[in-house]
Design a protein around this motif. Structure first.
Motif, short mmCIF file in Angstrom:
data_model
loop_
_atom_site.label_atom_id
_atom_site.label_comp_id
_atom_site.label_asym_id
_atom_site.label_seq_id
_atom_site.Cartn_x
_atom_site.Cartn_y
_atom_site.Cartn_z
N ILE A 1 -63.67 -2.22 24.96
CA ILE A 1 -63.32 -2.66 26.12
C ILE A 1 -61.63 -2.82 26.21
N ALA A 2 -61.13 -3.30 25.29
CA ALA A 2 -59.72 -3.44 25.29
C ALA A 2 -59.17 -2.29 25.31
N SER A 3 -59.79 -1.14 24.37
CA SER A 3 -59.07 0.17 24.66
C SER A 3 -59.25 0.78 26.00
N PHE A 4 -60.33 0.80 26.81
CA PHE A 4 -60.41 1.25 27.82
C PHE A 4 -59.73 0.53 29.04
N MET A 5 -59.46 -0.85 28.73
CA MET A 5 -58.56 -1.48 29.85
C MET A 5 -57.16 -1.20 29.62
N ILE A 6 -56.53 -0.86 28.24
CA ILE A 6 -55.22 -0.30 28.08
C ILE A 6 -55.11 1.02 28.58
N ARG A 7 -56.06 1.79 28.45
CA ARG A 7 -55.78 3.23 28.91
C ARG A 7 -55.79 3.44 30.37
N TYR A 8 -56.68 2.88 31.10
CA TYR A 8 -56.94 3.20 32.41
C TYR A 8 -56.30 2.15 33.16
N GLY A 9 -55.66 0.98 32.70
CA GLY A 9 -54.88 0.18 33.26
C GLY A 9 -53.68 1.17 34.15
N ASP A 10 -53.10 1.81 33.25
CA ASP A 10 -51.76 2.33 33.67
C ASP A 10 -52.26 3.58 34.76
N VAL A 11 -53.51 4.31 34.56
CA VAL A 11 -53.93 5.27 35.61
C VAL A 11 -54.15 4.49 36.79
N ILE A 12 -54.56 3.28 36.82
CA ILE A 12 -54.87 2.43 38.20
C ILE A 12 -53.67 2.19 38.87
N ASN A 13 -52.43 1.85 38.08
CA ASN A 13 -51.28 1.45 38.35
C ASN A 13 -50.50 2.76 38.94
N ASP A 14 -50.74 4.03 38.33
CA ASP A 14 -50.23 5.15 39.01
C ASP A 14 -50.97 5.46 40.48
#
Length: 253
Positions: free
Chosen positions: A151-164
């Protein structure tokens, strides 16, 4: 865990602290925070020694004082809460600069400020010397529940995707002459948030289906096996063990 992922708190370097395995640094930071939290608040001198230990660790890690202090600003809300405690707490009162303050409130404010600041400083130092991907590998090595690590890994990786995605939507609005200047534009912003949620949900579904098609069955493969020698564990233990000695003196003196 896939490719590396940089973050703003990380400061690249080749110091002895940077080279320590992540799970050693995680265990050392956790141990230090527990020791600080266990120290009696009346042992004011002990917190000064803890601050010197953090400063020494930062010096070994070659982390500038300004870099560390700027990132301590994250605790400003807790500082504001601590400042209010002497005014709202009950019990014996004392006059300080013409103001009637609670004695228990003053001790409580000191307790929050001292322990909170040291805990945040230790966490910032950890983040400054360890990449996010390495932190996740360290948590995995320390046997944290695999689901939480994922969960932490996905949150970190796709947080930037959503910000973009949000940044592109903002650029699209501005290119059409839209600028949010008041409450009458809240409807447009609400629609933007709704569209972002739908796009993020759909992206998550596509990513999950892609993972399943490649054999995902609830656990991520371990690509890099992180190990540590006894010497590395001894180096990492220097901080919490020294802090523990200070804590024991604080309880006995």
């Amino acid at each position: 865990m896939g490719a590396g992922h940089a973050h703003k708190l990380y400061r690249a370097g080749n110091s002895p602290v940077h080279q320590l395995p992540p799970h050693c640094k995680l265990a050392a930071t956790f141990g230090f925070v527990i020791v600080v939290a266990s120290t009696p608040r009346e042992a004011v001198w002990a917190f000064g020694l803890y601050a010197l230990l953090i400063a020494a660790a930062a010096a070994v890690a070659r982390i500038p004082a300004g870099f560390l202090l700027r990132r301590l600003l994250i605790e400003v809300p807790f500082v504001a809460f601590a400042v209010l405690m002497p005014f709202v707490a009950q019990g014996e009162r004392v006059e300080v600069l013409g103001m009637s303050l609670s004695v228990s409130g003053l001790w409580g404010a000191w307790n929050v400020l001292a322990k909170g600041t040291l805990g945040v400083a230790a966490s910032v130092l950890l983040a400054s010397t360890t990449e996010l991907r390495a932190l996740l590998l360290g948590l995995q090595r320390l046997k944290l529940p695999p689901l939480l690590v994922q969960i932490a890994s996905f949150m970190i990786r796709y947080g930037d995707v959503i910000n973009d995605e949000l940044r592109r939507m903002s650029i699209a609005r501005r290119s059409r002459g839209f600028e949010a200047r008041g409450i009458r534009h809240w409807g447009v912003l609400a629609k933007t948030a709704g569209a972002l949620f739908i796009r993020s949900y759909e992206r998550g579904e596509r990513v999950y289906l892609a993972m399943v098609s490649r054999g995902y069955a609830g656990s991520m493969p371990v690509i890099d096996e992180v190990t540590a020698t006894r010497t590395q564990w001894a180096y990492a233990a220097a901080l919490p063990v020294t802090a523990l000695a200070v804590c024991l003196m604080g309880w006995t003196l």
